[in-house]
Design a protein around this motif. Structure first.
Motif, PDB file in Angstrom:
ATOM      1  N   ALA A   1     -35.839   2.922  34.860  1.00  0.00           N
ATOM      2  CA  ALA A   1     -36.456   3.319  36.001  1.00  0.00           C
ATOM      3  C   ALA A   1     -35.507   3.728  37.390  1.00  0.00           C
ATOM      4  CB  ALA A   1     -37.231   2.055  36.587  1.00  0.00           C
ATOM      5  N   THR A   2     -34.422   3.071  37.222  1.00  0.00           N
ATOM      6  CA  THR A   2     -33.267   3.175  38.381  1.00  0.00           C
ATOM      7  C   THR A   2     -32.888   4.697  38.173  1.00  0.00           C
ATOM      8  OG1 THR A   2     -32.482   1.051  38.510  1.00  0.00           O
ATOM      9  CG2 THR A   2     -31.010   2.342  39.086  1.00  0.00           C
ATOM     10  N   GLY A   3     -32.552   5.156  36.816  1.00  0.00           N
ATOM     11  CA  GLY A   3     -32.189   6.521  36.655  1.00  0.00           C
ATOM     12  C   GLY A   3     -33.198   7.535  37.389  1.00  0.00           C
ATOM     13  N   PHE A   4     -34.524   7.350  36.891  1.00  0.00           N
ATOM     14  CA  PHE A   4     -35.457   7.969  37.495  1.00  0.00           C
ATOM     15  C   PHE A   4     -35.660   8.231  38.929  1.00  0.00           C
ATOM     16  CE2 PHE A   4     -37.724   7.624  33.271  1.00  0.00           C
ATOM     17  CZ  PHE A   4     -37.311   8.829  32.630  1.00  0.00           C
ATOM     18  N   ALA A   5     -35.238   6.911  39.630  1.00  0.00           N
ATOM     19  CA  ALA A   5     -35.388   6.842  41.024  1.00  0.00           C
ATOM     20  C   ALA A   5     -34.325   7.602  41.658  1.00  0.00           C
ATOM     21  CB  ALA A   5     -35.450   5.400  41.395  1.00  0.00           C
ATOM     22  N   GLU A   6     -32.851   7.544  41.171  1.00  0.00           N
ATOM     23  CA  GLU A   6     -31.712   8.246  41.655  1.00  0.00           C
ATOM     24  C   GLU A   6     -31.999   9.679  41.576  1.00  0.00           C
ATOM     25  OE1 GLU A   6     -28.517   5.055  40.378  1.00  0.00           O
ATOM     26  OE2 GLU A   6     -29.011   6.536  38.808  1.00  0.00           O
ATOM     27  N   LYS A   7     -32.910  10.115  40.434  1.00  0.00           N
ATOM     28  CA  LYS A   7     -33.135  11.652  40.499  1.00  0.00           C
ATOM     29  C   LYS A   7     -33.856  12.083  41.724  1.00  0.00           C
ATOM     30  CE  LYS A   7     -32.457  12.299  35.418  1.00  0.00           C
ATOM     31  NZ  LYS A   7     -33.190  12.621  34.356  1.00  0.00           N
TER      32      LYS A   7
END
Length: 191
Positions: free
Chosen positions: A107-113
């Motif tokens: 989820a953190t990775g998608f939010a960073e994108k």
């Protein structure tokens, strides 16, 4: 034969309802039917205040995308990343902490994108984030009832989902171009 006819009717309804705004109660009720023609199913999730900041951040990003506001979606996603990273899995008492940690990282990775790119790229990342957030909240719990909503027309009719704090459809995957396209698939209700 009856199932085929029912399925064809539902597909026709979804295609036509996504392109039009309607205020009739009858259409509103049908828009909340699941893909098999029944009402949306309920999924019980544990009550947890530890996810409040994450849910608030996620919904802020969703609202920015509904409003076609790329800049605000970017700003709100930075706050969401911070909230996701700050989430303490050890104190969550989750029955599957390893899976919860994997979902937190994803989820953190998608939010960073979401912080970069045009609004189309943000919407694509948001749809992926939504799938992960639903799984995350099923394990971690939530502080409120959430609605898993689905638009069958997203990504060339492959479909896409998001979570909302209310049943009314405000589509973040299309924004103003198809604001009311979608239906409630599932209710994540507190235990």
């Amino acid at each position: 034969m009856k199932k085929t006819l029912l399925f064809a009717s539902l597909i026709t309804f979804a295609v036509f309802s996504c392109g039009e705004k309607s205020t009739s109660k009858e259409t509103h009720a049908e828009a909340h039917a699941s893909s098999d023609g029944t009402t949306a199913k309920a999924l019980a999730v544990k009550s947890s205040k530890s996810t409040t900041a994450i849910i608030d951040g996620y919904l802020a990003v969703k609202d920015a995308l509904v409003a076609d506001d790329q800049a605000t979606a970017s700003i709100k996603s930075v706050a969401l990343v911070s909230d996701l990273k700050a989430y303490d899995i050890a104190s969550s008492q989750a029955n599957d902490p390893e899976e919860l940690e994997r979902l937190q990282v994803e989820a953190t990775g998608f939010a960073e994108k979401l912080a970069a790119g045009d609004i189309a790229a943000q919407r694509e990342s948001f749809q992926s984030l939504s799938v992960t957030m639903k799984e995350f909240l099923k394990i971690a719990g939530a502080d409120r009832t959430l609605y898993h909503q689905y638009c069958p027309m997203y990504k060339g009719n492959k479909g896409g989902m998001w979570l909302s704090a209310n049943e009314d459809i405000k589509n973040p995957l299309f924004g103003s171009s198809m604001l009311t396209c979608g239906r409630v698939e599932e209710t994540l209700a507190l235990n």
